[in-house]
Design a protein around this motif. Structure first.
Motif, PDB file in Angstrom:
ATOM      1  N   ARG A 212       0.829  -1.201   0.000  1.00  0.00           N
ATOM      2  CA  ARG A 212       0.000   0.000   0.000  1.00  0.00           C
ATOM      3  C   ARG A 212       0.869   1.260   0.000  1.00  0.00           C
ATOM      4  O   ARG A 212       0.574   2.230  -0.687  1.00  0.00           O
TER       5      ARG A 212
ATOM      6  N   ARG B  59     -15.190   5.707  -6.354  1.00  0.00           N
ATOM      7  CA  ARG B  59     -15.278   4.247  -6.315  1.00  0.00           C
ATOM      8  C   ARG B  59     -14.332   3.676  -7.370  1.00  0.00           C
ATOM      9  O   ARG B  59     -14.740   3.218  -8.427  1.00  0.00           O
TER      10      ARG B  59
ATOM     11  N   THR C 122      -8.908   2.739  -3.172  1.00  0.00           N
ATOM     12  CA  THR C 122      -8.806   1.766  -2.084  1.00  0.00           C
ATOM     13  C   THR C 122      -7.392   1.683  -1.525  1.00  0.00           C
ATOM     14  O   THR C 122      -7.191   1.119  -0.460  1.00  0.00           O
ATOM     15  N   TYR C 123      -6.409   2.250  -2.226  1.00  0.00           N
ATOM     16  CA  TYR C 123      -5.023   2.178  -1.771  1.00  0.00           C
ATOM     17  C   TYR C 123      -4.521   3.497  -1.199  1.00  0.00           C
ATOM     18  O   TYR C 123      -3.375   3.589  -0.790  1.00  0.00           O
TER      19      TYR C 123
ATOM     20  N   GLU D 266      -4.722   6.657   1.511  1.00  0.00           N
ATOM     21  CA  GLU D 266      -5.179   7.082   2.822  1.00  0.00           C
ATOM     22  C   GLU D 266      -4.613   8.464   3.099  1.00  0.00           C
ATOM     23  O   GLU D 266      -3.376   8.637   3.079  1.00  0.00           O
TER      24      GLU D 266
ATOM     25  N   ARG E 226      -8.636   8.644   1.752  1.00  0.00           N
ATOM     26  CA  ARG E 226      -9.201   8.340   0.452  1.00  0.00           C
ATOM     27  C   ARG E 226      -9.531   9.625  -0.297  1.00  0.00           C
ATOM     28  O   ARG E 226      -9.765  10.680   0.303  1.00  0.00           O
TER      29      ARG E 226
ATOM     30  N   ASP F 208     -11.932  -2.293 -12.169  1.00  0.00           N
ATOM     31  CA  ASP F 208     -11.220  -2.564 -10.930  1.00  0.00           C
ATOM     32  C   ASP F 208     -11.632  -3.924 -10.373  1.00  0.00           C
ATOM     33  O   ASP F 208     -11.949  -4.825 -11.129  1.00  0.00           O
TER      34      ASP F 208
ATOM     35  N   ARG G 129     -16.880  -5.317  -6.133  1.00  0.00           N
ATOM     36  CA  ARG G 129     -17.135  -5.434  -4.702  1.00  0.00           C
ATOM     37  C   ARG G 129     -16.855  -6.859  -4.273  1.00  0.00           C
ATOM     38  O   ARG G 129     -17.229  -7.821  -4.948  1.00  0.00           O
TER      39      ARG G 129
ATOM     40  N   PRO H  78     -11.688  -8.909   1.079  1.00  0.00           N
ATOM     41  CA  PRO H  78     -10.722  -8.252   0.202  1.00  0.00           C
ATOM     42  C   PRO H  78      -9.507  -9.096  -0.120  1.00  0.00           C
ATOM     43  O   PRO H  78      -8.998  -9.051  -1.234  1.00  0.00           O
TER      44      PRO H  78
END
Length: 391
Positions: A9, A82, A87-88, A90, A92, A208, A211, A215
Motif C-alpha cells: 500500500r 469508487r 482503495t489504496y 489514505e 481516500r 477494478d 465489490r 478483500p
C-alpha cells in the motif's frame, strides 16, 4: 520475498500520485509543477458557499474533458471515488457526489487544485493546467457531481467502439457492485455465473476489482484485458496514430527481447485490426532465458511481480501502465537508455527511487538479496550491466 500488505500500500500509494498529472500527458503546457510553487494556503473550516451557477456550455465541456483526462483515476468517472486507486490511498480521495456545494467552497477547491493538499495524494496542478482550466474543472465538479449528482460521460458507446453494449448486461451487477465477485459459484444463478465469468475475463481490468466480501490480497498487477484503441507503434503496428485510418503498415513477424544479449525472438500475435489490445499483451510477456541461475530465477519472479507493472514484462516499459507515465519508465532493453548504467547506479535507483519520476524507493520492501537478484535478472534478460557476473 514479496511485499507485505502495508508495504504494498505504501509503495503503490506513491506510485498512484503521478497518475494525476502524468496519466495521459498534458492538455495544456507540459512538465511537472515548478519545484518552487508556493505552498497551499491554510485550510480553514468550510464557510457557507453561494449557490452553484452552472458553467457555460464550452466551459462545462472543457472541465469534463480535463476531469476525464486527469481526475477520474482516483475520483471516479462520476465523482464518487469508487475506484481501485481509491482503495489504496489514505486518506481516500473525496467523494464529490456526497459533498454538497455548501460544504466545500469554490475558493478552497480552486486552491487545492492549484497547490495540492498536504498529507494526501492530491497534487497541485499549477504549471500543468492553466488558471482557466483549473476553474473549468472545478466548476464542472461542483455542477456535475456536487449540485446535480449526475452521471458523467458514458464510456461504452458506439463511438468508443462498444456497439450494443447491452448484450453484456449479465456482467453489469458485478461491475456495479450489486453482487460481490467472490460470491460462491453455487450461490449464483446460471445467468449470474455467466455474468461473473464475463466480468472476470474481460471487464475487471477497467472496472477494478468490483465489490468483494473478503478483500484478501490487496493488489494483483497483472491485467486480464486491455483497452482497444491505444496502440504501440514502435515494433508491431498496423496504423500509427499520425496516419489516416485505413493506411496499413507491415508488421514484423518477430520481436527480439534484449537484442544486446541475443535472446530468443518471440512470435508476435497478429492483430485482427488496427486497434487491438494485443499491443500491450505483447509487452506483457517476459523473455525466455535458457539456463538461468537460481539468482536470476529469483530476480525474474521479483521483477514480474513488482517491476513489470510499470516496466512491462519484457522490460520495454511499453505495457499498459508504462505508456501512461511521464516521464516514461526506463526502457531496460534500450542501448541508449541503459548507456553508462552500472551495478551501483541501478542498485541505488531501485533502493532509493528516482525523484521526479514514478520510480519509488524499494529499500523498505525488498531485502538486499532481493535487489541483487533483480539486478542479476535485468542484466541477463534485458541489457548487460558492467560489474554483474555473467555480463
Amino acid at each position: 520475498m514479496s511485499p507485505g500488505t502495508s508495504d504494498c500500500r505504501r509503495v503503490l500509494g506513491r506510485l498512484l500520485v503521478p497518475f494525476l498529472a502524468a496519466a495521459l500527458g498534458v492538455l495544456s503546457g507540459c512538465g511537472e509543477a515548478p519545484a518552487s510553487a508556493p505552498p497551499a494556503p491554510a485550510v480553514h473550516a468550510p464557510v457557507a458557499a453561494a449557490p452553484v451557477a452552472p458553467p457555460a456550455g464550452d466551459a462545462l465541456e472543457l472541465g469534463r474533458k480535463i476531469y476525464n483526462y486527469r481526475c477520474y483515476f482516483c475520483h471516479g468517472y462520476s465523482g464518487d471515488a469508487r475506484t481501485l486507486a481509491a482503495t489504496y490511498l489514505e486518506p481516500r480521495p473525496r467523494d464529490f457526489s456526497s459533498t454538497p456545494p455548501q460544504a466545500l467552497p469554490r475558493e478552497l477547491m480552486l486552491a487545492v487544485t492549484t497547490h495540492g493538499k498536504a498529507g494526501t495524494a492530491m497534487k497541485g496542478f499549477q504549471g500543468i493546467l492553466t488558471p482557466r482550466e483549473i476553474e473549468a474543472v472545478t466548476d464542472f465538479v461542483r455542477d456535475e457531481f456536487m449540485a446535480r449528482r449526475a452521471e458523467n460521460t458514458r464510456y461504452h458507446t458506439r463511438e468508443n467502439g462498444w456497439p450494443d453494449h447491452e448484450r453484456n448486461q449479465v456482467a453489469f451487477p458485478f461491475a456495479r457492485g450489486d453482487i460481490a465477485i467472490d460470491t460462491p459459484w453455487e450461490q449464483l444463478t446460471q445467468d449470474q455465473q455467466r455474468g461473473k465469468r464475463l466480468f472476470l475475463s474481460a471487464c475487471i481490468t477497467c472496472h477494478d476489482h468490483g465489490r468483494v466480501q473478503n478483500p484478501g490480497t490487496p493488489w494483483e498487477s497483472r491485467p486480464v484485458s486491455f483497452p482497444r484503441d491505444a496502440y504501440c507503434t514502435s515494433c508491431h503496428t498496423d496504423t500509427p496514430r499520425s496516419e489516416p485510418q485505413g493506411v496499413d503498415h507491415p508488421r514484423p513477424a518477430t520481436h527480439t527481447f534484449a537484442q544486446a544479449n541475443g535472446s530468443v525472438p518471440v512470435r508476435l500475435p497478429q492483430a485482427a485490426g488496427p486497434r487491438v489490445g494485443s499491443a500491450y499483451l505483447v509487452h506483457d510477456k517476459p523473455p525466455v532465458i535458457a539456463n538461468a541461475t537460481a539468482l536470476e530465477k529469483k530476480g525474474e519472479h521479483l521483477f514480474q511481480k513488482n517491476c513489470a507493472f510499470c516496466h512491462a514484462g519484457d522490460g520495454t516499459s511499453k505495457g499498459w501502465i508504462g505508456s501512461f507515465l511521464e516521464p516514461h519508465p526506463r526502457d531496460l532493453t534500450s542501448r541508449v537508455e541503459m548507456r553508462g548504467m552500472t551495478r551501483e547506479h541501478l542498485h541505488k535507483s531501485i533502493a532509493e527511487g528516482l525523484p521526479g519520476t514514478s520510480m519509488p524507493a524499494w529499500k523498505e520492501v525488498l531485502a538486499e538479496g532481493d535487489i541483487d537478484a533483480l539486478i542479476a535478472y535485468i542484466s541477463r534478460a534485458f541489457h548487460p550491466i558492467p560489474g554483474v557476473r555473467g555480463s
